[in-house]
Design a protein around this motif. Structure first.
Motif, short mmCIF file in Angstrom:
data_model
loop_
_atom_site.label_atom_id
_atom_site.label_comp_id
_atom_site.label_asym_id
_atom_site.label_seq_id
_atom_site.Cartn_x
_atom_site.Cartn_y
_atom_site.Cartn_z
N LYS A 30 32.36 43.33 44.47
CA LYS A 30 32.93 42.97 45.79
C LYS A 30 33.65 41.63 45.71
O LYS A 30 34.72 41.45 46.30
CB LYS A 30 31.83 42.92 46.84
CG LYS A 30 31.19 44.27 47.09
CD LYS A 30 29.99 44.15 48.00
CE LYS A 30 29.28 45.51 48.07
NZ LYS A 30 27.97 45.42 48.65
N MET A 31 33.07 40.71 44.97
CA MET A 31 33.71 39.41 44.81
C MET A 31 35.00 39.54 44.00
O MET A 31 36.01 38.90 44.33
CB MET A 31 32.74 38.42 44.17
CG MET A 31 31.55 38.10 45.08
SD MET A 31 30.27 37.10 44.29
CE MET A 31 31.00 35.47 44.49
N ALA A 32 34.98 40.38 42.98
CA ALA A 32 36.19 40.60 42.18
C ALA A 32 37.29 41.21 43.05
O ALA A 32 38.46 40.82 42.93
CB ALA A 32 35.87 41.51 40.99
N LYS A 33 36.91 42.12 43.92
CA LYS A 33 37.89 42.77 44.79
C LYS A 33 38.46 41.78 45.82
O LYS A 33 39.63 41.85 46.18
CB LYS A 33 37.24 43.95 45.52
CG LYS A 33 38.20 44.77 46.33
CD LYS A 33 37.53 45.99 46.94
CE LYS A 33 38.52 46.77 47.76
NZ LYS A 33 37.91 47.88 48.46
N ALA A 34 37.65 40.83 46.26
CA ALA A 34 38.09 39.86 47.25
C ALA A 34 38.97 38.76 46.65
O ALA A 34 39.71 38.09 47.39
CB ALA A 34 36.88 39.23 47.94
N ALA A 35 38.90 38.59 45.34
CA ALA A 35 39.69 37.54 44.68
C ALA A 35 41.17 37.95 44.66
O ALA A 35 41.49 39.12 44.50
CB ALA A 35 39.18 37.31 43.27
N SER A 36 42.04 36.95 44.79
CA SER A 36 43.48 37.27 44.78
C SER A 36 44.15 36.95 43.46
O SER A 36 45.21 37.50 43.16
CB SER A 36 44.19 36.52 45.91
OG SER A 36 44.18 35.13 45.68
N THR A 37 43.55 36.09 42.66
CA THR A 37 44.18 35.75 41.38
C THR A 37 43.57 36.60 40.26
O THR A 37 42.36 36.84 40.24
CB THR A 37 43.99 34.26 41.03
OG1 THR A 37 42.60 33.98 40.93
CG2 THR A 37 44.64 33.36 42.06
N PRO A 38 44.41 37.04 39.34
CA PRO A 38 43.91 37.84 38.23
C PRO A 38 42.85 37.10 37.41
O PRO A 38 41.90 37.71 36.93
CB PRO A 38 45.14 38.13 37.38
CG PRO A 38 46.32 37.88 38.26
CD PRO A 38 45.88 36.90 39.30
N GLU A 39 42.99 35.79 37.27
CA GLU A 39 42.04 35.01 36.48
C GLU A 39 40.64 35.04 37.10
O GLU A 39 39.64 35.17 36.39
CB GLU A 39 42.49 33.55 36.33
CG GLU A 39 43.81 33.39 35.60
CD GLU A 39 45.04 33.52 36.50
OE1 GLU A 39 46.15 33.45 35.96
OE2 GLU A 39 44.91 33.69 37.73
N LEU A 40 40.58 34.91 38.43
CA LEU A 40 39.28 34.93 39.09
C LEU A 40 38.70 36.33 39.10
O LEU A 40 37.50 36.51 38.86
CB LEU A 40 39.39 34.37 40.52
CG LEU A 40 38.07 34.19 41.26
CD1 LEU A 40 37.09 33.32 40.47
CD2 LEU A 40 38.33 33.58 42.64
N THR A 41 39.54 37.32 39.33
CA THR A 41 39.08 38.71 39.27
C THR A 41 38.48 39.00 37.89
O THR A 41 37.40 39.58 37.78
CB THR A 41 40.24 39.69 39.56
OG1 THR A 41 40.75 39.42 40.86
CG2 THR A 41 39.80 41.13 39.47
N SER A 42 39.17 38.55 36.86
CA SER A 42 38.70 38.74 35.49
C SER A 42 37.39 38.00 35.24
O SER A 42 36.49 38.54 34.58
CB SER A 42 39.77 38.25 34.51
OG SER A 42 39.32 38.34 33.20
#
Length: 168
Positions: A30-42
């Motif tokens: 859920k946190m990965a989905k809420a992130a907008s930057t690829p680096e944070l999602t990763s």
């Protein structure tokens, strides 16, 4: 459970961490989905995979102790993740949301580092050297995840969140 010995406390703390990791396995996607930057999602996706390995390590420790990992709910992790969920429900500029997600994730990492540091020390004192080594490996991963989040925050995400309109 009565905490008559350090071993009793060790088992209780391990159960708390097992519960915490289980909750985190559900929250990280859920946190990965809420992130907008690829680096944070990763970063969240990579930590999800590490967390799966950490659960396996804990299960191996419980197996050697001949104790079930179940039966305890980590209230602290519940609270930390409830706050993260509230944050994700906010209306925010994407860069500000990413900064908030990092803040939530680092609270979680610091909680985990405190817990793993304690049980690692208990394991060493109790003569469970193999478990102590496994717990140290997890502690090292949690520390590395925290440092990575700090780097993301200090070099890009929080910098962009200072003035999101200027970064459009």
């Amino acid at each position: 459970m009565k905490l008559a010995t350090l071993h009793d406390l060790y088992v209780e703390e391990l159960k708390d961490l097992y519960s915490a990791e289980g909750q985190l396995l559900k929250a990280l996607p859920k946190m990965a989905k809420a992130a907008s930057t690829p680096e944070l999602t990763s970063a969240f996706t990579n930590h999800l995979e590490e967390t799966k390995g950490q659960v396996v390590r804990l299960e191996a420790i419980f197996k050697k102790l001949d104790v079930s990992p179940r039966g305890k709910t980590c209230r602290a992790m519940e609270g930390l993740l409830a706050e993260a969920k509230e944050t994700m429900a906010e209306s925010a500029d994407p860069s500000v949301m990413d900064a908030a997600l990092i803040a939530s994730a680092q609270r979680v990492e610091h909680y985990e580092m405190a817990g793993y540091g304690c049980v690692r020390t208990f394991a060493r004192l109790l003569g469970y050297d193999e478990a102590a080594d496994a717990l140290q490996a997890t502690l090292d991963e949690e520390g590395a995840a925290d440092k990575h989040l700090t780097t993301l925050a200090e070099t890009t995400i929080n910098v962009e969140a200072v003035d999101p309109v200027a970064n459009e």
